[in-house]
Design an enzyme around this catalytic site. Structure first.
Site, PDB file in Angstrom:
ATOM      1  N   CYS A  48      77.988  65.238 -30.214  1.00 61.36           N
ATOM      2  CA  CYS A  48      78.393  63.926 -29.709  1.00 61.36           C
ATOM      3  C   CYS A  48      79.579  63.354 -30.483  1.00 61.36           C
ATOM      4  CB  CYS A  48      77.212  62.966 -29.804  1.00 61.36           C
ATOM      5  SG  CYS A  48      77.588  61.303 -29.205  1.00 61.36           S
ATOM      6  N   TRP A  81      67.018  64.071 -26.764  1.00 63.59           N
ATOM      7  CA  TRP A  81      67.369  64.661 -28.058  1.00 63.59           C
ATOM      8  C   TRP A  81      66.107  65.040 -28.821  1.00 63.59           C
ATOM      9  CZ3 TRP A  81      72.256  65.850 -28.259  1.00 63.59           C
ATOM     10  CH2 TRP A  81      73.242  65.006 -27.719  1.00 63.59           C
ATOM     11  N   ARG A 114      68.134  53.562 -23.119  1.00 64.75           N
ATOM     12  CA  ARG A 114      68.561  54.947 -23.246  1.00 64.75           C
ATOM     13  C   ARG A 114      68.570  55.350 -24.718  1.00 64.75           C
ATOM     14  NH1 ARG A 114      71.020  58.488 -19.851  1.00 64.75           N
ATOM     15  NH2 ARG A 114      72.347  60.085 -20.777  1.00 64.75           N
ATOM     16  N   VAL A 115      68.060  56.521 -25.004  1.00 64.92           N
ATOM     17  CA  VAL A 115      67.999  57.031 -26.371  1.00 64.92           C
ATOM     18  C   VAL A 115      69.312  57.741 -26.684  1.00 64.92           C
ATOM     19  CG1 VAL A 115      66.824  58.622 -27.925  1.00 64.92           C
ATOM     20  CG2 VAL A 115      65.502  57.244 -26.301  1.00 64.92           C
ATOM     21  N   THR A 116      70.049  57.217 -27.648  1.00 64.31           N
ATOM     22  CA  THR A 116      71.381  57.734 -27.945  1.00 64.31           C
ATOM     23  C   THR A 116      71.546  57.959 -29.443  1.00 64.31           C
ATOM     24  OG1 THR A 116      72.266  55.487 -28.135  1.00 64.31           O
ATOM     25  CG2 THR A 116      72.399  56.538 -25.965  1.00 64.31           C
ATOM     26  N   GLU A 132      75.178  51.666 -32.773  1.00 61.50           N
ATOM     27  CA  GLU A 132      76.539  51.610 -32.231  1.00 61.50           C
ATOM     28  C   GLU A 132      77.494  52.195 -33.265  1.00 61.50           C
ATOM     29  OE1 GLU A 132      80.030  51.482 -30.881  1.00 61.50           O
ATOM     30  OE2 GLU A 132      78.372  51.022 -29.504  1.00 61.50           O
ATOM     31  N   SER A 133      78.138  53.301 -32.911  1.00 68.69           N
ATOM     32  CA  SER A 133      78.948  54.040 -33.883  1.00 68.69           C
ATOM     33  C   SER A 133      80.078  53.213 -34.471  1.00 68.69           C
ATOM     34  CB  SER A 133      79.513  55.306 -33.237  1.00 68.69           C
ATOM     35  OG  SER A 133      80.414  54.991 -32.182  1.00 68.69           O
ATOM     36  N   TYR A 179      84.530  60.410 -19.907  1.00 71.88           N
ATOM     37  CA  TYR A 179      83.220  60.308 -19.259  1.00 71.88           C
ATOM     38  C   TYR A 179      83.325  59.638 -17.892  1.00 71.88           C
ATOM     39  CZ  TYR A 179      81.271  61.825 -23.667  1.00 71.88           C
ATOM     40  OH  TYR A 179      80.976  62.565 -24.788  1.00 71.88           O
TER      41      TYR A 179
END
Length: 250
Positions: A48, A81, A114-116, A132-133, A179
């Site tokens: 990712c 994941w 949603r699992v992120t 949040e990256s 995306y």
């Protein structure tokens, strides 16, 4: 099953308002999440680009001994994941779960989102700090400076306005743009995303033909946020996401 960080255009990668967790670690602890060695754990995926940002900052800011790490399997099954003994995977040594979804459910037992990845976990409070990256890398950049001798600043104050402007352009048309194109369900939507992507890449090419870095004369978070998309472009987005006007190698 999937081995790509596949995130449709109606979820958090495109619209980060769907993120659930936005707490902040601070150096002085005024946020109730104090920057302390050994307190936090990072869940990430090598597949990712969003998680890749946090791995880069963890390395460059010398936080590897302070923030422990789990790497999920790049192949997702019907439960999302998962942690495995596959190549380059690192199991969940904190919560000992099999699936990342269980981490989210432990933090919020009625979690429906949603699992992120990435996920930054607080071992002390037993909850998710942030998923949040863009916010996690800001914390890694600034809040642990008293814990390490890595003084490099990827978000210097005198460049912040310009960094934010460039980040917005790149996020909208490149980071998320691939995306939007790859998961477009209508031809018109694909065309819009495709055109915006390559117009922005041309803009970046022109900008970098005159200078080494996107902003100022030093490497900043803007460069790293772009890098994690570009490094995957030829292998993933050009082929699988139909972003095929040209390759980065060309």
């Amino acid at each position: 099953m999937s081995n790509i960080c596949q995130i449709p255009a109606n979820n958090k990668t495109i619209n980060n308002t769907l993120d659930e967790f936005h707490y902040f670690i601070t150096a002085d602890g005024t946020s109730d999440f104090k920057a302390e060695p050994g307190r936090y754990h990072l869940y990430a995926s090598l597949a990712c680009p969003w998680a890749h940002r946090t791995l880069i900052f963890r390395k460059l800011k010398k936080l590897e001994d302070m923030i422990s790490l789990s790497i999920v399997d790049p192949v997702m099954d019907e439960n999302g994941w998962m942690f495995s003994d596959g190549p380059h995977c690192i199991p969940d040594t904190v919560n000992h779960f099999k699936y990342l979804r269980e981490v989210y459910m432990k933090a919020k037992n009625d979690f429906k989102g949603r699992v992120t990845v990435p996920v930054l976990w607080d071992k002390q409070k037993q909850t998710i700090v942030n998923n949040e990256s863009s916010e996690i890398i800001r914390m890694f950049n600034a809040e642990f400076n008293t814990c390490t001798d890595a003084t490099i600043d990827f978000y210097p104050e005198h460049l912040r306005n310009e960094i934010d402007q460039i980040n917005h352009i790149i996020f909208t048309s490149v980071n998320s743009g691939v995306y939007k194109a790859g998961f477009a369900e209508k031809q018109d939507d694909y065309n819009v995303a495709f055109d915006a992507l390559f117009k922005t890449l041309d803009f970046i090419e022109e900008r970098l033909s005159k200078k080494r870095y996107l902003v100022g004369n030093i490497i900043t978070e803007a460069d790293w946020r772009l890098f994690t998309t570009l490094i995957r472009f030829d292998a993933v987005y050009y082929i699988h996401f139909k972003c095929s006007l040209y390759r980065m190698i060309n």
